[in-house]
Design a protein around this motif. Structure first.
Motif, PDB file in Angstrom:
ATOM      1  N   ALA A 258       0.832  -1.209   0.000  1.00 38.87           N
ATOM      2  CA  ALA A 258       0.000   0.000   0.000  1.00 38.87           C
ATOM      3  C   ALA A 258       0.865   1.257   0.000  1.00 38.87           C
ATOM      4  CB  ALA A 258      -0.923  -0.019   1.211  1.00 38.87           C
ATOM      5  N   LYS A 270      -1.071  -0.527 -10.952  1.00 42.68           N
ATOM      6  CA  LYS A 270      -1.814  -1.670 -11.497  1.00 42.68           C
ATOM      7  C   LYS A 270      -1.293  -2.986 -10.921  1.00 42.68           C
ATOM      8  CE  LYS A 270      -2.754  -3.999 -15.890  1.00 42.68           C
ATOM      9  NZ  LYS A 270      -2.509  -3.968 -17.355  1.00 42.68           N
ATOM     10  N   ARG A 273      -2.085  -3.305  -7.047  1.00 43.88           N
ATOM     11  CA  ARG A 273      -3.480  -3.641  -6.754  1.00 43.88           C
ATOM     12  C   ARG A 273      -3.781  -5.101  -7.083  1.00 43.88           C
ATOM     13  NH1 ARG A 273      -6.567   1.807  -9.083  1.00 43.88           N
ATOM     14  NH2 ARG A 273      -5.976   3.176  -7.329  1.00 43.88           N
TER      15      ARG A 273
END
Length: 386
Positions: A258, A270, A273
């Motif tokens: 994160a 991208k 995540r």
């Protein structure tokens, strides 16, 4: 006093032969204490009621013997049932049970007991069980296997298990295992039952300290500190190493990912995540290699974008320069370099005489064009008159 003792001794010696001859055992020719013959005694005449006493004594002895057999802790339920049935069926059934029945049942019982040993047996003991069953062993052989051989084979299996633990364990397990191999079978049983876990706990504490030293995540480090400073059991230490540490590692990895994707490029965001939505292995892989690959893609895309911008700026700059130089009155003074169409590309000096020739040529062209228009007009008129 002495005379009375001597008289008593003489009287006892005189009475002894008479008592001996009148006893039932001596009368029937049996030694004292020997079991009676298994056959039923002859029926005594009605006027001799004491003749069946030996048979009754034998039946009572058989009954007591059967009760002792079925009271043995090793006696199976089937042995107890068969013994009670023999008592109920009478002297002949009891004698048969004692002479043959109990041995047949005991042999079957030993086979059952030996078969049950396979539940927690090692490969050596299992092989021994199979071998004795194939040999159709006698009762004595089965008893010896159960009471002696099985323990020898079990100890051999224990030695193999301890050697395996020594090969894969830490320093504490290795040391304790080697001591057990040097000891007795009881020492090896104790090591496998409890000693190996105590030694493993010592090795686990060393491993936890090593993990804490090489890990940056706060959650795992905090949990290890509490565990080492507390009074964790060997089972708790083992569970932490085998399960809990990986759960805490993954939580630390989530926090790290994160932070990485916060403010990152599109490829990095991208990939990050996708890792957060994937498995624990996906997150570990992202932190190990994936993030660097995504950063490289973002860097390459940024470089290409900057290159395109520079090329665009270079293309726009000459157009601005040309528009600035062509904004004059259109007249030129002095000599100007021109390249004639289809020429060699060398510049020619323009003079006043050259300008006159060009003007004359232009006038001639205009006259020819006017004559052509006049001729075309006349032809249209003639056509309309017809």
């Amino acid at each position: 006093m002495k005379l009375s003792r001597i008289a008593a001794a003489v009287a006892a010696a005189a009475l002894a032969p008479a008592v001996l001859l009148s006893s039932p055992a001596f009368a029937t020719g049996q030694e004292a204490g020997a079991p009676a013959a298994p056959t039923a005694p002859d029926q005594a005449p009605a006027d001799q009621p004491g003749q069946d006493e030996p048979g009754k004594d034998q039946a009572e002895q058989d009954r007591k013997a059967i009760l002792a057999i079925i009271a043995d802790p090793m006696a199976s339920a089937y042995m107890k049932e068969a013994g009670l049935k023999a008592i109920a069926d009478g002297p002949a059934a009891m004698r048969k049970f004692i002479e043959t029945g109990q041995h047949t049942i005991r042999r079957d019982d030993y086979r059952v007991l030996i078969a049950r040993l396979a539940n927690d047996a090692g490969p050596g003991l299992i092989k021994g069980i199979k071998d004795i069953f194939r040999a159709d062993a006698t009762l004595a052989e089965l008893r010896h296997f159960y009471e002696v051989t099985q323990h020898e084979l079990r100890d051999d299996d224990n030695k193999v298990d301890i050697s395996r633990l020594i090969g894969t364990g830490g320093s504490a397990v290795k040391e304790a295992g080697k001591e057990a191999l040097k000891g007795t079978p009881a020492d090896r049983i104790a090591f496998l039952k409890t000693g190996q876990y105590l030694a493993q706990a010592s090795d686990d504490r060393v491993e936890l300290a090593r993990i804490d030293e090489g890990w940056d995540g706060p959650l795992l480090s905090e949990a290890i500190g509490k565990l080492l400073n507390g009074s964790a059991t060997p089972a708790e230490l083992r569970h932490f190493l085998q399960v809990t540490q990986y759960e805490l590692r993954d939580q630390d990895n989530r926090v790290a990912i994160a932070k990485i994707i916060d403010g990152g490029g599109p490829e990095l965001v991208k990939a990050g995540r996708a890792a957060l939505a994937g498995t624990a292995a996906d997150r570990s892989e992202f932190l190990k290699t994936g993030q660097h690959e995504a950063r490289a893609k973002d860097k390459k895309a940024q470089q290409e974008k900057e290159k395109e911008q520079q090329e665009k700026e270079q293309q726009e700059k000459p157009e601005q320069d040309n528009s600035g130089s062509g904004s004059g009155s259109g007249s030129s003074t002095g000599n100007s370099a021109v390249t004639p169409q289809g020429g060699s590309g060398s510049s020619l000096a323009s003079t006043g005489a050259g300008d006159s020739a060009l003007i004359a040529g232009g006038a001639g062209t205009a006259l020819v064009a006017g004559a052509g228009l006049l001729l075309a007009s006349r032809m249209r008129r003639a056509a309309s008159a017809r």
